[in-house]
Write a protein that holds these residues in place. Structure first.
Motif, PDB file in Angstrom:
ATOM      1  N   ARG A 191       0.833  -1.331  -0.296  1.00 49.04           N
ATOM      2  CA  ARG A 191      -0.020   0.016  -0.290  1.00 49.04           C
ATOM      3  C   ARG A 191       0.780   1.667  -0.350  1.00 49.04           C
ATOM      4  O   ARG A 191       0.361   1.940  -1.215  1.00 49.04           O
ATOM      5  CB  ARG A 191      -0.785  -0.065   1.326  1.00 49.04           C
ATOM      6  N   ARG A 232       0.637   4.021  -3.186  1.00 47.88           N
ATOM      7  CA  ARG A 232       0.549   5.559  -2.327  1.00 47.88           C
ATOM      8  C   ARG A 232       1.386   6.843  -2.432  1.00 47.88           C
ATOM      9  O   ARG A 232       0.725   7.785  -3.464  1.00 47.88           O
ATOM     10  CB  ARG A 232       0.771   5.425  -1.079  1.00 47.88           C
ATOM     11  N   GLU A 277      -7.620   8.683  -7.882  1.00 48.08           N
ATOM     12  CA  GLU A 277      -8.838   7.403  -6.810  1.00 48.08           C
ATOM     13  C   GLU A 277      -8.170   6.377  -6.008  1.00 48.08           C
ATOM     14  O   GLU A 277      -8.792   6.356  -5.627  1.00 48.08           O
ATOM     15  CB  GLU A 277      -9.671   7.398  -8.463  1.00 48.08           C
ATOM     16  N   ILE A 278      -6.976   5.920  -7.058  1.00 53.06           N
ATOM     17  CA  ILE A 278      -6.144   5.279  -6.731  1.00 53.06           C
ATOM     18  C   ILE A 278      -5.903   5.611  -4.870  1.00 53.06           C
ATOM     19  O   ILE A 278      -5.621   4.439  -3.716  1.00 53.06           O
ATOM     20  CB  ILE A 278      -5.317   5.392  -6.849  1.00 53.06           C
ATOM     21  N   MET A 323      -7.667   7.456  -2.895  1.00 54.89           N
ATOM     22  CA  MET A 323      -8.977   7.752  -2.070  1.00 54.89           C
ATOM     23  C   MET A 323      -8.850   5.701  -1.483  1.00 54.89           C
ATOM     24  O   MET A 323      -9.500   5.783  -0.805  1.00 54.89           O
ATOM     25  CB  MET A 323     -10.145   7.880  -2.729  1.00 54.89           C
ATOM     26  N   GLU A 324      -8.939   4.889  -2.759  1.00 56.22           N
ATOM     27  CA  GLU A 324      -8.849   3.615  -2.623  1.00 56.22           C
ATOM     28  C   GLU A 324      -8.365   3.395  -1.373  1.00 56.22           C
ATOM     29  O   GLU A 324      -8.354   2.051  -0.675  1.00 56.22           O
ATOM     30  CB  GLU A 324      -8.931   3.031  -3.492  1.00 56.22           C
ATOM     31  N   CYS A 325      -6.618   3.442  -1.068  1.00 56.19           N
ATOM     32  CA  CYS A 325      -6.265   3.339  -0.376  1.00 56.19           C
ATOM     33  C   CYS A 325      -6.162   4.123   1.401  1.00 56.19           C
ATOM     34  O   CYS A 325      -6.135   2.597   2.685  1.00 56.19           O
ATOM     35  CB  CYS A 325      -4.196   4.248  -0.398  1.00 56.19           C
ATOM     36  N   ASP A 326      -7.091   5.157   1.168  1.00 57.97           N
ATOM     37  CA  ASP A 326      -7.969   5.211   2.381  1.00 57.97           C
ATOM     38  C   ASP A 326      -9.335   4.673   2.534  1.00 57.97           C
ATOM     39  O   ASP A 326      -8.898   4.218   4.339  1.00 57.97           O
ATOM     40  CB  ASP A 326      -8.248   6.819   1.483  1.00 57.97           C
ATOM     41  N   ARG A 327      -9.836   3.879   1.823  1.00 58.28           N
ATOM     42  CA  ARG A 327     -10.452   3.269   2.479  1.00 58.28           C
ATOM     43  C   ARG A 327     -10.243   2.330   3.001  1.00 58.28           C
ATOM     44  O   ARG A 327     -10.627   1.553   3.565  1.00 58.28           O
ATOM     45  CB  ARG A 327     -11.438   3.374   1.063  1.00 58.28           C
ATOM     46  N   LEU A 328      -8.800   1.427   2.536  1.00 63.57           N
ATOM     47  CA  LEU A 328      -9.028   0.037   2.813  1.00 63.57           C
ATOM     48  C   LEU A 328      -7.885   0.183   4.284  1.00 63.57           C
ATOM     49  O   LEU A 328      -7.826  -0.470   5.215  1.00 63.57           O
ATOM     50  CB  LEU A 328      -7.115   0.009   1.235  1.00 63.57           C
ATOM     51  N   ASP A 381     -12.385   1.885   6.391  1.00 61.64           N
ATOM     52  CA  ASP A 381     -12.913   1.271   6.433  1.00 61.64           C
ATOM     53  C   ASP A 381     -13.192  -0.235   6.382  1.00 61.64           C
ATOM     54  O   ASP A 381     -13.954  -0.846   6.788  1.00 61.64           O
ATOM     55  CB  ASP A 381     -14.131   1.354   5.474  1.00 61.64           C
ATOM     56  N   VAL A 382     -11.996  -0.859   5.575  1.00 64.66           N
ATOM     57  CA  VAL A 382     -11.518  -1.769   5.573  1.00 64.66           C
ATOM     58  C   VAL A 382     -11.141  -2.967   6.600  1.00 64.66           C
ATOM     59  O   VAL A 382     -11.593  -3.444   7.490  1.00 64.66           O
ATOM     60  CB  VAL A 382     -10.731  -2.781   4.201  1.00 64.66           C
TER      61      VAL A 382
END
Length: 764
Positions: free
Chosen positions: A613, A617, A627-628, A630-635, A638-639
């Motif tokens: 990750r 990043r 967008e990528i 944001m997906e790293c932040d979601r991981l 949230d995940v």
């Protein structure tokens, strides 16, 4: 053969070969004497190490703790009377003494034999079991609505008289609440009947039976209590609540007693014990009951009644409460100060055979017999709640010392402090209590224990939202410290050359703080097991350690930081803050690998994920791939929190991985989102406020100066032809000082209005 030695002052001395040999031997001996070890003496300590002192209720001061048999400590703790759910008052006693027991056993190294009783024969149990049985039978009989209302009216009349006779203010408040609750329920049924709605009538009838349970069961008991004769009815209730008590203690991580005694299992021993007291002329039989002769005992030169609370001698209200609700009226006693050892049973009460007739034990004798049966004629420690001092514990002492004819049945008497709820007295009998299960739905067992640790075990503790927040805050501080230490232990070499580096003044300073903390903790434990000072000392060490890691960044001294964390963990373990499963013997070879902790198992995978990750990043930041990112932040946000994993991004370092309880992370996430939402709303509010302010200013510019004061009729009553106020609302002339202010405001508005008119002329 002779040798000549010439002295420096000219004379000559002849020495034979034999003499020369002697001189050489003497010389050698002198040399050997000089080479022997010098005398040694032990160091003189700067101050003597403190020893354990405990607050002894028998002297009302801290006394040096000296067991009767070396490291062996015998301890009896008064257990619960099991007729209802365990509440925070129980937790105050049993959790407090669990802490003391752990410290004395796991820190000071005493071999403790801990005995606790369960009171399963008692007036409160008999009355509650009887009332529950009668009420359940009443409900099962499916009485008509008319009968329920008729009976409730009788209950209202009965209970109203009972409230009037009550003198105890706390009990009176409780009864009045129950009374009002019943009257409201009756009124609701009558209202439902008036409406004619059958469904509503049934619902209100069910609610009435539920709300009327306490007062109706009491009323039923007055007329039908004597008809309950089956002993199993009186045994089932305490057995059920004892099981619930054990569950609550396990949930609080309270260690089980080494030996648990139940009154119902010791009735024959109780009868023999009482017989011995009678034979010693300290008790007498009266109408099938047996009473302790306080006057006879207290007049003995080797005995003393009311050792714990001598000033309570003769407190008839306390004595009556100790005798129980089902006791005789007292006319069969020789003195009001005497108390029951054996109670002749009446109809509706369980009974056991005795030389004085069928009956049951008095409350006070129960503990005396059970403790004596296991621990003998003298124990090191007896403990219980503060409210048991008099008459219960004072009567226990009198009975037992009468039985053994000694004066040393208990060496140290320890009493835990009261617990209040938001400053109010708590009592099971007053129905003003919070159950342990209710508390554990809001807070963890560790947080409750920390609350207790932050207060002296012998003083009053107030349970409220603020004190619990302090406990939660302390736990959070310690948890974050341990997570940080684990990160450094994972990310720095643990063995080999790279594991050791030269100490700087920062390491020396932290190590000195560790030594100081250890000394302070020991002194606090010795001082009546002062856990509050212990926690404060540990928190100071955590604060210093956090400052150290922040100062040195990635160059931490791994071994030193580990030493600090291991010591804090050890003390937390001593205090019972860390729940560890007991193991017996050596681990089997098949289970050796299974013993690996979760962190050890999953960290290699999480580390690989975090490194991947980080690389993603870094690349996404360079090419501005939003967008990528944001997906790293979601991981991260949230995940992984759903899996109990927290990632902490660092600017110049690798991402920090921390394994945290999933519920805690979910709560953190919810709080973070709530804070973000609050921030967004505040920003929008500020924006709207600024827009409104700008609109108001713009509107103000458009107002002609002649109109600006005319709307203020609450201040002025007359204006000149330019719209300038001339009289106040009362018709008085406006003061000169105020006129100047108004003129200034008028002139400013003229300017604003003029500028606005000009701006309008410029617009196309």
């Amino acid at each position: 053969m002779n040798f000549q030695l010439v002295r420096n002052f000219g004379s000559t001395v002849k020495i034979s070969r034999h003499s020369l040999s002697s001189i050489r031997l003497v010389h050698t001996s002198v040399i050997m004497a000089k080479r022997s070890q010098p005398a040694w003496s032990p160091p003189t300590p700067e101050e003597e190490l403190p020893s354990l002192h405990l607050f002894n209720s028998l002297t009302r001061k801290k006394e040096k703790f000296i067991p009767q048999a070396g490291k062996r400590v015998t301890w009896y703790n008064c257990g619960p009377t099991v007729y209802d759910a365990s509440h925070m008052g129980h937790a105050r006693t049993y959790l407090s003494f669990d802490i003391l027991r752990r410290v004395m056993q796991n820190y000071f190294g005493y071999d403790i034999f801990y005995v606790m009783n369960i009171t399963d024969i008692d007036d409160k149990i008999i009355k509650r079991a009887r009332q529950n049985h009668l009420y359940e039978n009443y409900v099962k009989s499916s009485p008509s609505l008319e009968k329920v209302l008729d009976d409730c009216n009788k209950v209202v009349e009965y209970f109203g008289g009972k409230v009037e006779k009550t003198t105890d203010p706390d009990k009176k408040v409780m009864q009045e609440k129950m009374f009002e609750k019943l009257k409201l329920a009756v009124a609701n049924v009558e209202s439902a009947v008036a409406s004619g709605d059958a469904q509503k009538i049934d619902a209100e009838k069910e609610a009435l039976l539920r709300d009327a349970k306490d007062v109706m069961s009491d009323w039923l008991d007055t007329s039908l209590g004597s008809t309950v004769t089956e002993n199993s009815i009186f045994a089932d209730l305490p057995r059920f609540w004892e099981e619930e008590f054990h569950k609550d203690m396990e949930a609080l991580n309270v260690m089980s007693a080494d030996c648990l005694t139940r009154v119902s299992e010791y009735v024959p021993e109780i009868v023999q014990y009482i017989q011995q007291i009678i034979e010693r002329n300290y008790a007498y039989e009266s109408k099938g009951s047996v009473y302790f002769d306080v006057k006879q005992f207290d007049s003995s030169p080797c005995h003393h009644y009311a050792k714990c609370v001598p000033e309570a001698f003769g407190d008839t209200s306390a004595l009556a409460e100790g005798e129980g609700d089902l006791s005789a009226d007292g006319q069969e006693k020789r003195s009001p100060n005497d108390f029951a050892l054996w109670k002749a049973s009446k109809p509706g009460e369980p009974s056991w055979p005795s030389p004085w007739g069928a009956g049951r034990p008095g409350w006070h004798i129960e503990c005396s017999v059970m403790a004596s049966a296991i621990l003998g004629n003298s124990m090191d420690i007896h403990s219980g709640g503060y409210d048991l001092k008099f008459p219960h514990h004072d009567n226990e002492l009198a009975q037992s010392e009468a039985y053994y004819d000694n004066d040393t049945w208990v060496r140290y008497f320890l009493h835990s402090g009261h617990l209040t709820i938001a400053g109010c007295k708590m009592s099971k009998s007053l129905k003003n209590f919070i159950t342990i299960q209710e508390v554990l739905q809001k807070f963890s067992a560790r947080q409750v224990r920390i609350l207790f640790l932050l207060h002296s075990w012998k003083d009053t503790l107030d349970y409220n939202e603020n004190t619990m927040e302090l406990a939660k805050s302390y736990e959070k501080t310690a948890s974050e410290f341990f997570l940080t230490v684990r990160h450094y232990l994972r990310s720095t070499p643990g063995t080999g050359v790279a594991a050791f580096s030269k100490w700087t003044p920062l390491e020396v300073d932290l190590n000195n703080s560790l030594a100081k903390c250890q000394a302070n903790v020991h002194a606090a434990f010795c001082d009546n097991i002062d856990t509050r000072t212990v926690l404060e000392s540990l928190k100071e060490l955590i604060t210093h350690s956090n400052a150290y890691t922040k100062e040195v960044a990635s160059n931490v001294n791994r071994q030193l930081l580990r030493n600090v964390a291991v010591y804090i963990t050890k003390i937390f373990d001593v205090l019972g803050m860390i729940k560890v499963d007991e193991s017996v013997g050596f681990p089997s070879s098949s289970s050796a690998g299974a013993g690996a902790d979760l962190e050890t198992l999953v960290l290699p995978y999480l580390t690989s994920l975090a490194e991947f990750r980080d690389n993603v990043r870094k690349s996404a930041t360079e090419i501005k791939a939003t967008e990528i990112l944001m997906e790293c932040d979601r991981l991260r946000d949230d995940v992984l929190p759903n899996l109990g994993v927290r990632l902490e991004d660092k600017k110049e370092e690798a991402t920090v991985i921390k394994l945290v309880d999933r519920e805690e992370l979910m709560k953190e996430r919810a709080e973070k989102k709530a804070a973000e939402e609050k921030k967004r709303l505040e920003k929008e509010a500020r924006k709207a406020e600024a827009a409104a302010k700008a609109a108001a200013l713009e509107a103000a510019k458009r107002m002609p100066p002649s109109e600006m004061f005319k709307g203020e009729t609450d201040k002025y009553s007359a204006w000149d032809d330019k719209g300038f106020p001339t009289l106040t609302k009362d018709g008085q002339e406006i003061p000169k000082a105020q006129v100047k202010k108004l003129q200034k405001a008028y002139a400013a508005q003229e300017k604003k209005y003029s500028e606005w008119l000009k701006s309008q002329d410029k617009e196309p």
